[in-house]
Design an enzyme around this catalytic site. Structure first.
Site, PDB file in Angstrom:
ATOM      1  N   ASN A   1      -2.103  -0.074   6.981  1.00 40.57           N
ATOM      2  CA  ASN A   1      -1.582  -1.369   7.438  1.00 40.57           C
ATOM      3  C   ASN A   1      -0.704  -2.057   6.387  1.00 40.57           C
ATOM      4  O   ASN A   1      -0.570  -3.267   6.371  1.00 40.57           O
ATOM      5  CB  ASN A   1      -2.723  -2.267   7.925  1.00 40.57           C
TER       6      ASN A   1
ATOM      7  N   GLU B   1      -9.550  -9.315  -8.300  1.00 41.06           N
ATOM      8  CA  GLU B   1      -8.494  -8.353  -7.972  1.00 41.06           C
ATOM      9  C   GLU B   1      -7.297  -8.475  -8.921  1.00 41.06           C
ATOM     10  O   GLU B   1      -6.705  -7.467  -9.320  1.00 41.06           O
ATOM     11  CB  GLU B   1      -8.055  -8.548  -6.516  1.00 41.06           C
TER      12      GLU B   1
ATOM     13  N   LYS C   1       0.829  -1.205   0.000  1.00 47.94           N
ATOM     14  CA  LYS C   1       0.000   0.000   0.000  1.00 47.94           C
ATOM     15  C   LYS C   1       0.869   1.264   0.000  1.00 47.94           C
ATOM     16  O   LYS C   1       2.085   1.183   0.228  1.00 47.94           O
ATOM     17  CB  LYS C   1      -0.938  -0.043   1.216  1.00 47.94           C
TER      18      LYS C   1
ATOM     19  N   HIS D   1      -2.017  -5.429   1.315  1.00 45.68           N
ATOM     20  CA  HIS D   1      -3.330  -6.014   1.005  1.00 45.68           C
ATOM     21  C   HIS D   1      -3.135  -7.454   0.546  1.00 45.68           C
ATOM     22  O   HIS D   1      -2.144  -7.773  -0.102  1.00 45.68           O
ATOM     23  CB  HIS D   1      -4.010  -5.227  -0.129  1.00 45.68           C
TER      24      HIS D   1
ATOM     25  N   TYR E   1     -12.118  -1.451  -4.116  1.00 49.53           N
ATOM     26  CA  TYR E   1     -12.698  -1.747  -2.799  1.00 49.53           C
ATOM     27  C   TYR E   1     -14.228  -1.654  -2.811  1.00 49.53           C
ATOM     28  O   TYR E   1     -14.838  -1.440  -1.751  1.00 49.53           O
ATOM     29  CB  TYR E   1     -12.119  -0.802  -1.747  1.00 49.53           C
TER      30      TYR E   1
HETATM   31  N1  UDP Z   1      -9.888  -0.810   7.293  1.00 51.35           N
HETATM   32  C1  UDP Z   1     -10.047   0.322   8.077  1.00 51.35           C
HETATM   33  N2  UDP Z   1     -10.818   0.241   9.197  1.00 51.35           N
HETATM   34  C2  UDP Z   1     -11.458  -0.896   9.571  1.00 51.35           C
HETATM   35  C3  UDP Z   1     -11.311  -2.046   8.762  1.00 51.35           C
HETATM   36  C4  UDP Z   1     -10.533  -1.965   7.637  1.00 51.35           C
HETATM   37  O1  UDP Z   1      -9.487   1.367   7.769  1.00 51.35           O
HETATM   38  O2  UDP Z   1     -12.157  -0.907  10.608  1.00 51.35           O
HETATM   39  C5  UDP Z   1      -9.062  -0.735   6.069  1.00 51.35           C
HETATM   40  C6  UDP Z   1      -7.718  -1.448   6.211  1.00 51.35           C
HETATM   41  O3  UDP Z   1      -6.759  -0.727   5.431  1.00 51.35           O
HETATM   42  C7  UDP Z   1      -8.014  -2.812   5.598  1.00 51.35           C
HETATM   43  C8  UDP Z   1      -8.953  -2.421   4.445  1.00 51.35           C
HETATM   44  O4  UDP Z   1      -9.751  -1.370   5.006  1.00 51.35           O
HETATM   45  O5  UDP Z   1      -6.851  -3.451   5.165  1.00 51.35           O
HETATM   46  C9  UDP Z   1      -9.847  -3.521   3.938  1.00 51.35           C
HETATM   47  O6  UDP Z   1     -10.547  -4.081   5.027  1.00 51.35           O
HETATM   48  P1  UDP Z   1     -10.690  -5.661   5.173  1.00 51.35           P
HETATM   49  O7  UDP Z   1     -11.695  -5.903   6.241  1.00 51.35           O
HETATM   50  O8  UDP Z   1     -10.948  -6.263   3.830  1.00 51.35           O
HETATM   51  O9  UDP Z   1      -9.264  -6.101   5.744  1.00 51.35           O
HETATM   52  P2  UDP Z   1      -8.062  -6.921   5.056  1.00 51.35           P
HETATM   53  O10 UDP Z   1      -8.662  -7.941   4.132  1.00 51.35           O
HETATM   54  O11 UDP Z   1      -7.205  -5.903   4.309  1.00 51.35           O
HETATM   55  O12 UDP Z   1      -7.321  -7.527   6.196  1.00 51.35           O
HETATM   56 MG    MG Z   2     -10.089  -7.708   2.663  1.00 51.66          MG
END
Ligand code: UDP
Ligand code: MG
Length: 138
Positions: free
Chosen positions: A112, A126, A9, A115, A49
């Site tokens: 974080n 994706e 990211k 991805h 997204y």
């Molecule tokens: N995210 C966020 N707040 C939240 C949950 C997710 O900002 O409460 C962001 C974070 O960058 C995350 C992305 O949205 O990686 C996509 O969320 P997902 O639940 O798909 O998590 P991932 O699959 O990336 O672990």
């Molecule tokens: Mg996800």
């Protein structure tokens, strides 16, 4: 063989973590079969997204994902999806296992660093979002 989409990211690229992350990917036996650096715009981040469109963090997340370049990769291995998610760690770095990328480098639940696809159907969507057939190697 299973495929997954990995993204470093904008925060990970900005903090010069690409080398460290790619090293961990290769050491884990995940084969990189596609790789590119691109900058998403807000619309292309929203399309990527789209599954999260109703979530409260959608606006902020898509702003973050378009703030700077990302590195997208296609990773291939048996169980590539879960292997890569294990290396990444939990979404919230505070819950992530020791030694995972998010635990080691994330600063925020949103920022974080990486991805990873979460299932075979989302991985297909994706991968096709970022790569065409000519950009993927065997
Ligand atoms: N995210 C966020 N707040 C939240 C949950 C997710 O900002 O409460 C962001 C974070 O960058 C995350 C992305 O949205 O990686 C996509 O969320 P997902 O639940 O798909 O998590 P991932 O699959 O990336 O672990
Ligand atoms: Mg996800």
């Amino acid at each position: 063989m299973e495929r997954t989409l990995a993204i470093i990211k904008p925060d990970g690229v900005a903090k010069a973590l690409a080398g460290e992350i790619i090293l961990r990917i290769e050491k884990a036996g995940l084969k990189i079969t596609g790789l590119k650096m691109v900058q998403l715009n807000k619309k292309s981040a929203e399309g990527f997204y789209a599954v999260h469109i109703k979530r409260p963090f959608f606006e902020s997340l898509t702003g973050f994902m378009s703030e700077g370049p990302v590195i997208a990769m296609v990773l291939e291995a048996d169980n590539a999806i879960s292997k890569w998610r294990t290396l990444m760690g939990a979404t919230n770095y505070k819950d992530a296992e020791e030694g995972t990328i998010r635990r080691d480098f994330a600063t925020d639940i949103e920022r974080n660093v990486v991805h990873g696809s979460d299932a075979e159907d989302t991985a297909d969507f994706e991968i096709n979002y970022f790569f065409n057939a000519f950009e993927l190697c065997a």
